[in-house]
Write an enzyme that holds these catalytic residues in place. Structure first.
Site, PDB file in Angstrom:
ATOM      1  N   ARG A 204       0.862  -1.182   0.000  1.00  0.00           N
ATOM      2  CA  ARG A 204       0.000   0.000   0.000  1.00  0.00           C
ATOM      3  C   ARG A 204       0.895   1.227   0.000  1.00  0.00           C
ATOM      4  O   ARG A 204       1.873   1.285   0.742  1.00  0.00           O
ATOM      5  CB  ARG A 204      -0.894  -0.006   1.245  1.00  0.00           C
ATOM      6  CG  ARG A 204      -1.910   1.112   1.271  1.00  0.00           C
ATOM      7  CD  ARG A 204      -2.729   1.126   2.565  1.00  0.00           C
ATOM      8  NE  ARG A 204      -2.139   2.026   3.551  1.00  0.00           N
ATOM      9  CZ  ARG A 204      -2.805   2.549   4.594  1.00  0.00           C
ATOM     10  NH1 ARG A 204      -4.080   2.240   4.779  1.00  0.00           N
ATOM     11  NH2 ARG A 204      -2.204   3.346   5.441  1.00  0.00           N
TER      12      ARG A 204
ATOM     13  N   TYR B  20      -2.906  11.530   7.603  1.00  0.00           N
ATOM     14  CA  TYR B  20      -3.001  10.250   8.286  1.00  0.00           C
ATOM     15  C   TYR B  20      -2.357   9.137   7.456  1.00  0.00           C
ATOM     16  O   TYR B  20      -2.556   9.065   6.251  1.00  0.00           O
ATOM     17  CB  TYR B  20      -4.478   9.933   8.513  1.00  0.00           C
ATOM     18  CG  TYR B  20      -4.707   8.633   9.204  1.00  0.00           C
ATOM     19  CD1 TYR B  20      -4.354   8.482  10.536  1.00  0.00           C
ATOM     20  CD2 TYR B  20      -5.250   7.553   8.528  1.00  0.00           C
ATOM     21  CE1 TYR B  20      -4.545   7.289  11.182  1.00  0.00           C
ATOM     22  CE2 TYR B  20      -5.451   6.349   9.173  1.00  0.00           C
ATOM     23  CZ  TYR B  20      -5.099   6.221  10.496  1.00  0.00           C
ATOM     24  OH  TYR B  20      -5.282   5.032  11.127  1.00  0.00           O
TER      25      TYR B  20
ATOM     26  N   ASP C 145      -5.264   3.781  -0.087  1.00  0.00           N
ATOM     27  CA  ASP C 145      -6.425   4.000   0.782  1.00  0.00           C
ATOM     28  C   ASP C 145      -6.856   5.460   0.704  1.00  0.00           C
ATOM     29  O   ASP C 145      -6.071   6.362   1.024  1.00  0.00           O
ATOM     30  CB  ASP C 145      -6.037   3.630   2.228  1.00  0.00           C
ATOM     31  CG  ASP C 145      -7.229   3.510   3.147  1.00  0.00           C
ATOM     32  OD1 ASP C 145      -8.326   3.991   2.776  1.00  0.00           O
ATOM     33  OD2 ASP C 145      -7.080   2.932   4.242  1.00  0.00           O
TER      34      ASP C 145
ATOM     35  N   HIS D 153      -9.405   6.680   2.472  1.00  0.00           N
ATOM     36  CA  HIS D 153      -9.933   7.060   3.790  1.00  0.00           C
ATOM     37  C   HIS D 153     -11.251   7.844   3.730  1.00  0.00           C
ATOM     38  O   HIS D 153     -11.409   8.838   4.454  1.00  0.00           O
ATOM     39  CB  HIS D 153      -8.881   7.835   4.581  1.00  0.00           C
ATOM     40  CG  HIS D 153      -7.749   6.977   5.050  1.00  0.00           C
ATOM     41  ND1 HIS D 153      -7.912   5.878   5.860  1.00  0.00           N
ATOM     42  CD2 HIS D 153      -6.409   7.048   4.804  1.00  0.00           C
ATOM     43  CE1 HIS D 153      -6.747   5.324   6.105  1.00  0.00           C
ATOM     44  NE2 HIS D 153      -5.824   5.987   5.459  1.00  0.00           N
TER      45      HIS D 153
ATOM     46  N   GLU E 105      -9.011   1.769  -1.901  1.00  0.00           N
ATOM     47  CA  GLU E 105      -9.802   1.498  -0.700  1.00  0.00           C
ATOM     48  C   GLU E 105     -10.555   2.746  -0.246  1.00  0.00           C
ATOM     49  O   GLU E 105     -10.020   3.852  -0.299  1.00  0.00           O
ATOM     50  CB  GLU E 105      -8.828   1.031   0.392  1.00  0.00           C
ATOM     51  CG  GLU E 105      -9.460   0.821   1.737  1.00  0.00           C
ATOM     52  CD  GLU E 105      -8.401   0.464   2.782  1.00  0.00           C
ATOM     53  OE1 GLU E 105      -7.274   0.101   2.426  1.00  0.00           O
ATOM     54  OE2 GLU E 105      -8.734   0.570   3.975  1.00  0.00           O
TER      55      GLU E 105
ATOM     56  N   GLU F 258     -14.038  -1.343   6.241  1.00  0.00           N
ATOM     57  CA  GLU F 258     -13.409  -1.475   7.566  1.00  0.00           C
ATOM     58  C   GLU F 258     -14.268  -0.859   8.670  1.00  0.00           C
ATOM     59  O   GLU F 258     -14.068  -1.178   9.834  1.00  0.00           O
ATOM     60  CB  GLU F 258     -11.987  -0.905   7.565  1.00  0.00           C
ATOM     61  CG  GLU F 258     -11.904   0.577   7.365  1.00  0.00           C
ATOM     62  CD  GLU F 258     -10.460   1.062   7.292  1.00  0.00           C
ATOM     63  OE1 GLU F 258      -9.679   0.515   6.510  1.00  0.00           O
ATOM     64  OE2 GLU F 258     -10.134   1.998   8.025  1.00  0.00           O
TER      65      GLU F 258
ATOM     66  N   ARG G 168     -13.456  -5.390   3.289  1.00  0.00           N
ATOM     67  CA  ARG G 168     -12.368  -4.879   4.120  1.00  0.00           C
ATOM     68  C   ARG G 168     -12.555  -5.084   5.623  1.00  0.00           C
ATOM     69  O   ARG G 168     -11.734  -4.650   6.419  1.00  0.00           O
ATOM     70  CB  ARG G 168     -12.222  -3.370   3.873  1.00  0.00           C
ATOM     71  CG  ARG G 168     -11.380  -3.015   2.708  1.00  0.00           C
ATOM     72  CD  ARG G 168      -9.947  -3.419   2.893  1.00  0.00           C
ATOM     73  NE  ARG G 168      -9.222  -2.523   3.780  1.00  0.00           N
ATOM     74  CZ  ARG G 168      -8.178  -2.884   4.508  1.00  0.00           C
ATOM     75  NH1 ARG G 168      -7.755  -4.127   4.508  1.00  0.00           N
ATOM     76  NH2 ARG G 168      -7.553  -2.016   5.267  1.00  0.00           N
TER      77      ARG G 168
ATOM     78  N   GLU H 137      -4.197  -7.627   4.977  1.00  0.00           N
ATOM     79  CA  GLU H 137      -3.390  -6.490   5.428  1.00  0.00           C
ATOM     80  C   GLU H 137      -2.568  -6.918   6.636  1.00  0.00           C
ATOM     81  O   GLU H 137      -3.060  -7.587   7.536  1.00  0.00           O
ATOM     82  CB  GLU H 137      -4.310  -5.325   5.818  1.00  0.00           C
ATOM     83  CG  GLU H 137      -3.570  -4.058   6.211  1.00  0.00           C
ATOM     84  CD  GLU H 137      -4.527  -2.940   6.620  1.00  0.00           C
ATOM     85  OE1 GLU H 137      -5.643  -3.253   7.083  1.00  0.00           O
ATOM     86  OE2 GLU H 137      -4.151  -1.770   6.470  1.00  0.00           O
TER      87      GLU H 137
ATOM     88  N   TRP I 165     -12.964  11.493   6.959  1.00  0.00           N
ATOM     89  CA  TRP I 165     -11.713  10.795   6.702  1.00  0.00           C
ATOM     90  C   TRP I 165     -11.938   9.327   6.979  1.00  0.00           C
ATOM     91  O   TRP I 165     -12.867   8.961   7.658  1.00  0.00           O
ATOM     92  CB  TRP I 165     -10.553  11.335   7.523  1.00  0.00           C
ATOM     93  CG  TRP I 165     -10.458  10.757   8.878  1.00  0.00           C
ATOM     94  CD1 TRP I 165     -11.054  11.225   9.991  1.00  0.00           C
ATOM     95  CD2 TRP I 165      -9.741   9.597   9.260  1.00  0.00           C
ATOM     96  NE1 TRP I 165     -10.749  10.426  11.043  1.00  0.00           N
ATOM     97  CE2 TRP I 165      -9.952   9.413  10.624  1.00  0.00           C
ATOM     98  CE3 TRP I 165      -8.944   8.680   8.546  1.00  0.00           C
ATOM     99  CZ2 TRP I 165      -9.405   8.352  11.320  1.00  0.00           C
ATOM    100  CZ3 TRP I 165      -8.397   7.630   9.242  1.00  0.00           C
ATOM    101  CH2 TRP I 165      -8.629   7.478  10.635  1.00  0.00           C
TER     102      TRP I 165
HETATM  103  O1  EZ4 Z   1      -7.853   3.992   9.844  1.00  0.00           O
HETATM  104  O2  EZ4 Z   1      -7.181   1.059  11.696  1.00  0.00           O
HETATM  105  O3  EZ4 Z   1      -6.671   0.590   6.078  1.00  0.00           O
HETATM  106  N1  EZ4 Z   1      -6.428   0.901   7.185  1.00  0.00           N
HETATM  107  C1  EZ4 Z   1      -6.910   1.971   7.808  1.00  0.00           C
HETATM  108  C2  EZ4 Z   1      -6.567   2.094   9.255  1.00  0.00           C
HETATM  109  C3  EZ4 Z   1      -7.722   2.628  10.053  1.00  0.00           C
HETATM  110  C4  EZ4 Z   1      -7.533   2.382  11.510  1.00  0.00           C
HETATM  111  C5  EZ4 Z   1      -8.820   2.704  12.250  1.00  0.00           C
HETATM  112  O4  EZ4 Z   1      -8.806   2.223  13.526  1.00  0.00           O
HETATM  113  O5  EZ4 Z   1      -7.597   2.761   7.211  1.00  0.00           O
HETATM  114  O6  EZ4 Z   1      -5.476   2.922   9.390  1.00  0.00           O
HETATM  115 CO    CO Z   2      -8.381   1.825   5.440  1.00  0.00          CO
END
Ligand code: EZ4
Ligand code: CO
Length: 412
Positions: A147, A159, A220, A222, A246, A272, A293, A349, A412
């Site tokens: 990733r 982040y 990702d 987010h 993602e 997720e 996910r 992952e 996010w």
């Molecule tokens: O933001 O695990 O793909 N992984 C992510 C992670 C999530 C955190 C949230 O608790 O997006 O970093």
């Molecule tokens: Co994620």
């Protein structure tokens, strides 16, 4: 096989983890992960006050019945707190069943469908040289799929960028916190979607040129984009042949994915923050995603995740189970056993826990040449060292959040 002890253990070796530990009258111990990043104590209270008393005296061998009892019997359904609590009970009961049978959990789920689980790691950097170094460092650790998250010119902290977490000057921040910072308040970051959309294709072009066409690359988003912006991103990344994109939009708006699909063949991964098969109903039936996910920890445990994956299999959708460091080694083990057993496994992952975490949770999984394997110990193969756990009391920690230039809180 009567449950006669139910303990909730909170420990914070590198970050906070919540573990349910069940002991049967014949001395079999099973553990389950109930960690909900940044909201850990809500699950602790749910388990201690409302679930543990119901477990005492129950038959530990009736896993499905216990799941249905906790889910239907509570009246209040779904949601991350409830489903993490149920997941912990479910995992602990599978662990007990495996130990009683003398078999690893994946054998009870039908046996191995493959030799190992292809896993991806997290490379990141503020600028290209740092990103290239990070990719190479992951390749040296054995990762064959990676990733890639990047800094964006003009934005101070994003982040998932390891070096930017370190730049905060807080020595306790290591990437293992991912970066859930310890403290009374969450950290504020900044965001600009147009700057991100302009920058990101240039990064993937450079990474492809440097590393060639073979290396599977993931990214990702987010949840940060509108459907139209997500369609634009998926289209602009198409030449670089991503393994997946993602969370390109906020996941609760499921029909939004139709627009992205109409514009792009970039594979999509979502889920997720989803907790049940019902959260996935539309995006699976309309085949709007390619990878599921969810974490086993946040989706009701092995029993419910197996149902979700069997449903996904009807639509050629595969697993991409969430495996950040806020899923404990117990939750990771549950994901590995399930991933090994199901036919529609996609990728796992794997962020790698810190040394202190590995001392608290003794593990038997193996990792090498790009593949994980849960090992062949009876049960889940993870032991919680309670004395070691006791050295690290809970510390408040939060995921960061972000605001736009005008001060508006952003997704996010
Ligand atoms: O933001 O695990 O793909 N992984 C992510 C992670 C999530 C955190 C949230 O608790 O997006 O970093
Ligand atoms: Co994620």
């Amino acid at each position: 096989m009567i449950i006669d002890k139910a303990e909730v253990i909170v420990t914070s070796p590198d970050r906070n983890f919540v573990t349910l530990r069940l002991t049967t009258d014949d001395g079999v111990v099973g553990i389950g992960d109930a960690t909900l990043n940044g909201r850990e104590l809500a699950v602790v209270a749910y388990l201690k006050e409302h679930v543990a008393p119901l477990l005492l005296g129950a038959d530990a061998s009736r896993i499905e019945d216990m799941w249905q009892f906790l889910y239907r019997g509570a009246y209040w359904r779904r949601g991350p707190v409830t489903m993490a609590a149920i997941a912990a009970v479910d995992m602990a009961l599978w662990d007990i069943k495996g130990k009683a049978a003398g078999m690893p959990v994946y054998q009870l789920l039908g046996g191995a469908s493959r030799d190992g689980l292809m896993a991806y790691g997290h490379a990141s950097g503020k600028e290209l040289p740092e990103i290239f170094d990070s990719i190479r460092a992951h390749q040296e650790k054995g990762f064959k799929s990676i990733r890639v998250q990047t800094g964006v010119p003009g934005l101070k902290a994003i982040y998932g960028i390891a070096s930017q977490a370190a730049d905060t000057g807080d020595a306790s921040v290591r990437y293992d916190h991912e970066p859930a910072r310890r403290g009374a308040k969450p950290t504020q970051e900044d965001w600009d979607t147009r700057a991100y959309l302009r920058h990101i294709p240039t990064v993937f072009e450079a990474v492809r040129n440097e590393f060639g066409p073979e290396l599977p690359l993931l990214h990702d988003g987010h949840h940060r984009m509108t459907p139209l912006q997500a369609a634009k991103l998926a289209t602009s990344l198409e030449p670089y042949d991503l393994f997946w994109l993602e969370d390109c939009t906020p996941a609760e708006n499921q029909e939004a994915l139709r627009l992205v699909r109409q514009h792009s063949t970039t594979p999509l991964a979502i889920g997720e923050i989803f907790n049940t098969v019902w959260d996935y109903k539309q995006i699976i039936q309309e085949q709007l995603i390619d990878y599921v996910r969810s974490a086993v920890t946040h989706t009701g445990g092995i029993s419910h995740m197996k149902k979700l994956m069997d449903f996904a299999a009807l639509y050629q959708i595969k697993s991409g189970f969430h495996g950040p460091t806020d899923v404990s080694p117990v939750g990771m083990a549950a994901a590995m056993h399930l991933g090994l057993a199901i036919h529609n496994f996609g990728i796992q992952e794997y962020m790698q826990h810190g040394e202190r975490t590995n001392q608290v949770f003794r593990q038997t999984f193996t990792w090498g040449d790009g593949y994980l394997h849960p090992g062949d110990e009876p049960g889940l193969g993870v032991t919680l060292d309670v004395d070691e756990a006791g050295k690290y009391p809970y510390e408040q920690a939060y995921l960061p959040f972000n605001r736009l230039a005008d001060g508006t809180v952003h997704d996010w």
